[in-house]
Design a protein around this motif. Structure first.
Motif, PDB file in Angstrom:
ATOM      1  N   GLY A  22       2.444   0.466  -6.847  1.00 20.71           N
ATOM      2  CA  GLY A  22       2.022   1.034  -5.646  1.00 20.71           C
ATOM      3  C   GLY A  22       1.341   2.419  -5.908  1.00 20.71           C
ATOM      4  N   ASP A  23       1.561   3.134  -6.927  1.00 21.09           N
ATOM      5  CA  ASP A  23       1.027   4.365  -6.897  1.00 21.09           C
ATOM      6  C   ASP A  23      -0.247   4.434  -6.932  1.00 21.09           C
ATOM      7  OD1 ASP A  23       3.600   5.449  -7.133  1.00 21.09           O
ATOM      8  OD2 ASP A  23       3.606   5.377  -9.369  1.00 21.09           O
ATOM      9  N   TYR A  24      -1.074   3.710  -7.484  1.00 23.35           N
ATOM     10  CA  TYR A  24      -2.686   3.493  -7.708  1.00 23.35           C
ATOM     11  C   TYR A  24      -3.105   3.347  -6.027  1.00 23.35           C
ATOM     12  CZ  TYR A  24      -7.568   1.899  -7.907  1.00 23.35           C
ATOM     13  OH  TYR A  24      -8.724   1.623  -7.868  1.00 23.35           O
ATOM     14  N   GLN A  25      -2.522   2.483  -5.317  1.00 24.88           N
ATOM     15  CA  GLN A  25      -2.874   2.417  -3.920  1.00 24.88           C
ATOM     16  C   GLN A  25      -2.512   3.579  -2.895  1.00 24.88           C
ATOM     17  OE1 GLN A  25      -1.144   0.440  -5.846  1.00 24.88           O
ATOM     18  NE2 GLN A  25      -1.884  -1.795  -5.534  1.00 24.88           N
ATOM     19  N   ARG A  26      -1.821   4.237  -3.266  1.00 27.56           N
ATOM     20  CA  ARG A  26      -1.104   5.434  -2.495  1.00 27.56           C
ATOM     21  C   ARG A  26      -2.374   6.467  -2.935  1.00 27.56           C
ATOM     22  NH1 ARG A  26       1.090   9.962  -4.465  1.00 27.56           N
ATOM     23  NH2 ARG A  26       1.796   8.696  -6.184  1.00 27.56           N
ATOM     24  N   ILE A  27      -2.683   6.642  -4.136  1.00 26.20           N
ATOM     25  CA  ILE A  27      -3.573   7.700  -4.483  1.00 26.20           C
ATOM     26  C   ILE A  27      -5.179   7.462  -3.847  1.00 26.20           C
ATOM     27  CG2 ILE A  27      -4.671   8.899  -6.497  1.00 26.20           C
ATOM     28  CD1 ILE A  27      -2.173   8.676  -7.847  1.00 26.20           C
ATOM     29  N   THR A  28      -5.153   6.264  -4.083  1.00 21.63           N
ATOM     30  CA  THR A  28      -6.756   5.848  -3.555  1.00 21.63           C
ATOM     31  C   THR A  28      -6.873   5.899  -2.214  1.00 21.63           C
ATOM     32  OG1 THR A  28      -6.176   3.594  -3.725  1.00 21.63           O
ATOM     33  CG2 THR A  28      -7.269   4.320  -5.716  1.00 21.63           C
ATOM     34  N   LYS A  56      -5.874   2.949 -25.973  1.00 19.86           N
ATOM     35  CA  LYS A  56      -6.545   2.037 -25.116  1.00 19.86           C
ATOM     36  C   LYS A  56      -5.204   1.032 -24.450  1.00 19.86           C
ATOM     37  CE  LYS A  56      -9.447  -1.788 -24.260  1.00 19.86           C
ATOM     38  NZ  LYS A  56      -9.537  -1.375 -22.840  1.00 19.86           N
ATOM     39  N   ALA A  57      -4.377   0.466 -25.467  1.00 19.58           N
ATOM     40  CA  ALA A  57      -3.383  -0.149 -24.891  1.00 19.58           C
ATOM     41  C   ALA A  57      -2.416   0.436 -23.990  1.00 19.58           C
ATOM     42  CB  ALA A  57      -2.514  -0.928 -25.937  1.00 19.58           C
ATOM     43  N   TYR A  58      -2.196   1.743 -24.092  1.00 17.76           N
ATOM     44  CA  TYR A  58      -1.244   2.451 -23.537  1.00 17.76           C
ATOM     45  C   TYR A  58      -2.005   2.857 -21.949  1.00 17.76           C
ATOM     46  CZ  TYR A  58       2.019   6.171 -22.099  1.00 17.76           C
ATOM     47  OH  TYR A  58       2.902   6.966 -21.339  1.00 17.76           O
ATOM     48  N   VAL A  59      -3.126   3.341 -22.158  1.00 21.33           N
ATOM     49  CA  VAL A  59      -3.642   3.364 -20.822  1.00 21.33           C
ATOM     50  C   VAL A  59      -3.976   2.379 -19.797  1.00 21.33           C
ATOM     51  CG1 VAL A  59      -6.034   4.469 -19.666  1.00 21.33           C
ATOM     52  CG2 VAL A  59      -5.047   5.749 -21.524  1.00 21.33           C
ATOM     53  N   ASP A  60      -4.527   1.306 -20.648  1.00 18.71           N
ATOM     54  CA  ASP A  60      -4.513  -0.293 -19.847  1.00 18.71           C
ATOM     55  C   ASP A  60      -3.201  -0.471 -19.292  1.00 18.71           C
ATOM     56  OD1 ASP A  60      -7.092  -0.347 -20.591  1.00 18.71           O
ATOM     57  OD2 ASP A  60      -6.799  -1.707 -21.820  1.00 18.71           O
ATOM     58  N   GLN A  61      -2.099  -0.322 -20.095  1.00 21.19           N
ATOM     59  CA  GLN A  61      -0.535  -0.715 -19.575  1.00 21.19           C
ATOM     60  C   GLN A  61      -0.385   0.115 -18.245  1.00 21.19           C
ATOM     61  OE1 GLN A  61       0.771  -3.260 -19.790  1.00 21.19           O
ATOM     62  NE2 GLN A  61       2.892  -3.019 -19.295  1.00 21.19           N
ATOM     63  N   TRP A  62      -0.555   1.684 -18.393  1.00 20.24           N
ATOM     64  CA  TRP A  62      -0.263   2.457 -17.517  1.00 20.24           C
ATOM     65  C   TRP A  62      -0.882   2.052 -16.125  1.00 20.24           C
ATOM     66  CZ3 TRP A  62      -4.454   5.815 -15.723  1.00 20.24           C
ATOM     67  CH2 TRP A  62      -4.048   6.491 -14.792  1.00 20.24           C
ATOM     68  N   LEU A  63      -2.328   1.839 -16.099  1.00 20.72           N
ATOM     69  CA  LEU A  63      -3.227   1.441 -15.139  1.00 20.72           C
ATOM     70  C   LEU A  63      -2.175   0.281 -14.282  1.00 20.72           C
ATOM     71  CD1 LEU A  63      -6.662   1.884 -16.339  1.00 20.72           C
ATOM     72  CD2 LEU A  63      -5.802   2.879 -14.265  1.00 20.72           C
ATOM     73  N   VAL A  87      -9.595  -0.732 -19.049  1.00 17.26           N
ATOM     74  CA  VAL A  87      -9.592  -1.910 -17.912  1.00 17.26           C
ATOM     75  C   VAL A  87     -10.392  -1.153 -16.797  1.00 17.26           C
ATOM     76  CG1 VAL A  87      -7.972  -3.250 -18.948  1.00 17.26           C
ATOM     77  CG2 VAL A  87      -7.474  -1.536 -17.180  1.00 17.26           C
ATOM     78  N   PRO A  88     -11.096  -1.565 -16.117  1.00 22.19           N
ATOM     79  CA  PRO A  88     -11.874  -1.061 -14.891  1.00 22.19           C
ATOM     80  C   PRO A  88     -10.853  -0.901 -14.054  1.00 22.19           C
ATOM     81  CG  PRO A  88     -13.058  -3.052 -15.635  1.00 22.19           C
ATOM     82  CD  PRO A  88     -11.640  -2.938 -16.305  1.00 22.19           C
ATOM     83  N   TYR A  89     -10.770   0.062 -13.123  1.00 20.99           N
ATOM     84  CA  TYR A  89      -9.758   0.510 -11.980  1.00 20.99           C
ATOM     85  C   TYR A  89     -10.401   0.515 -10.798  1.00 20.99           C
ATOM     86  CZ  TYR A  89     -11.634   5.214 -11.778  1.00 20.99           C
ATOM     87  OH  TYR A  89     -12.698   6.235 -11.678  1.00 20.99           O
ATOM     88  N   MET A  90     -11.894   0.279 -10.901  1.00 21.47           N
ATOM     89  CA  MET A  90     -12.323   0.027  -9.279  1.00 21.47           C
ATOM     90  C   MET A  90     -13.696  -0.760  -9.551  1.00 21.47           C
ATOM     91  SD  MET A  90     -13.290   2.998  -6.596  1.00 21.47           S
ATOM     92  CE  MET A  90     -11.615   3.354  -6.587  1.00 21.47           C
ATOM     93  N   LYS A 125      -5.516   8.109  -0.243  1.00 18.30           N
ATOM     94  CA  LYS A 125      -5.703   9.490   0.075  1.00 18.30           C
ATOM     95  C   LYS A 125      -6.878  10.012   0.044  1.00 18.30           C
ATOM     96  CE  LYS A 125      -4.282  13.871  -1.928  1.00 18.30           C
ATOM     97  NZ  LYS A 125      -3.661  14.509  -3.228  1.00 18.30           N
ATOM     98  N   TRP A 126      -7.818   9.475  -0.953  1.00 26.53           N
ATOM     99  CA  TRP A 126      -9.291   9.878  -1.245  1.00 26.53           C
ATOM    100  C   TRP A 126     -10.200   9.176  -0.448  1.00 26.53           C
ATOM    101  CZ3 TRP A 126      -9.557  14.789  -2.597  1.00 26.53           C
ATOM    102  CH2 TRP A 126      -8.562  15.309  -3.057  1.00 26.53           C
ATOM    103  N   LEU A 127      -9.899   7.748  -0.220  1.00 29.48           N
ATOM    104  CA  LEU A 127     -10.913   6.891   0.382  1.00 29.48           C
ATOM    105  C   LEU A 127     -10.976   6.630   1.784  1.00 29.48           C
ATOM    106  CD1 LEU A 127     -11.257   4.546  -2.639  1.00 29.48           C
ATOM    107  CD2 LEU A 127     -12.752   6.225  -2.274  1.00 29.48           C
ATOM    108  N   ASN A 128      -9.736   6.721   2.546  1.00 29.14           N
ATOM    109  CA  ASN A 128      -9.625   6.517   3.740  1.00 29.14           C
ATOM    110  C   ASN A 128      -9.656   7.830   4.625  1.00 29.14           C
ATOM    111  OD1 ASN A 128      -8.957   3.787   2.909  1.00 29.14           O
ATOM    112  ND2 ASN A 128      -6.758   3.922   3.271  1.00 29.14           N
TER     113      ASN A 128
END
Length: 256
Positions: free
Chosen positions: A245-251, A231-238, A114-117, A253-256
């Protein structure tokens, strides 16, 4: 047994066979203790190869989280945009990351998570020229020098949209920004996230309307075609790292 029954049994057996193969794919990663990750490593902020052979970036941190969820270590495999699909489909790695745009051509040969961005095509120009290059039509003029890097969606976008402007393919994605700064090129069109990072790293360069890209785009991870379990595993992990909130914390770090 009727023809319908035989067909149903054959289909069921094929599904079981495929499921077993797909389960083994994910199991093999865990048994090996390594998740092999293809990445070009020349695309800030997503993935960037360091002189010591290690990698850093938004996708590097995210895929480290994915590997940790499987109880394995990530092992990065350096590739290029021109060789990415051949390396991936040839079995060089289990997943491919690094700011990969979702395209139908790539979809023909592999699956996407699934798209992450959402991250569309945006011009990067000298700051004095921002008002000049607001649209595709404004860029595609005689005398305008457009530069693109080879093998990926940036080159495809440039070739599809710039028929009158002078188009040059620059083989080094790390030094391509100097082409615009120096005046050897006027415009480089890439994803909005990269333009935002590079305008900070290269004073004198500015993103043109990064919140309103020239073309809609999504980024996702390349996954083995037909491997529904992975695919099901990676999509569920995302999904979970977004919810937690881990995704928001990591992004951030690199985008702000």
């Amino acid at each position: 047994m009727s023809l319908f029954s035989r067909s149903f049994v054959a289909t069921a057996l094929l599904a079981l066979s495929c499921s077993a193969a797909q389960a083994a794919s994910l199991d093999e990663v865990q048994k090996a203790g390594v998740l092999k990750v293809c990445t070009p490593g020349d695309y800030k902020p997503f993935s960037f190869a360091l002189p010591d052979g290690s990698f850093e970036g938004l996708d590097v941190d995210l895929v480290a989280s994915l590997a940790a969820s499987l109880g394995v270590k990530p092992q990065f495999v350096k590739t290029s945009w021109a060789k990415l699909m051949d390396d991936f489909t040839g079995g060089a790695c289990d997943i491919a990351v690094g700011g990969i745009s979702v395209t139908l051509e790539r979809q023909k040969r592999a699956w996407f998570s699934v798209p992450y961005m959402v991250n569309g095509k945006t011009p990067l120009v000298r700051c004095a020229d921002v008002s000049r290059y607001q649209t595709v039509a404004a860029i595609d003029q005689a005398g305008v020098k457009v530069v693109a890097n080879p093998g990926g969606s940036n080159e495809r976008f440039a070739r599809a949209n710039f028929k009158t402007a002078q188009l040059t393919i620059h083989t080094d994605n790390i030094t391509i920004f100097n082409e615009v700064l120096s005046g050897r090129a006027d415009v480089f069109v890439t994803e909005s996230a990269e333009t935002l990072v590079q305008q900070k790293l290269n004073p004198g360069l500015c993103a043109v309307n990064p919140d309103k890209p020239l073309q809609y785009g999504e980024m996702a991870y390349l996954l083995p075609r037909g491997d529904t379990l992975t695919k099901a595993y990676v999509d569920q992990w995302l999904h979970l790292i977004r919810a937690q909130g881990d995704y928001q914390r990591i992004t951030a770090k690199w985008l702000n």
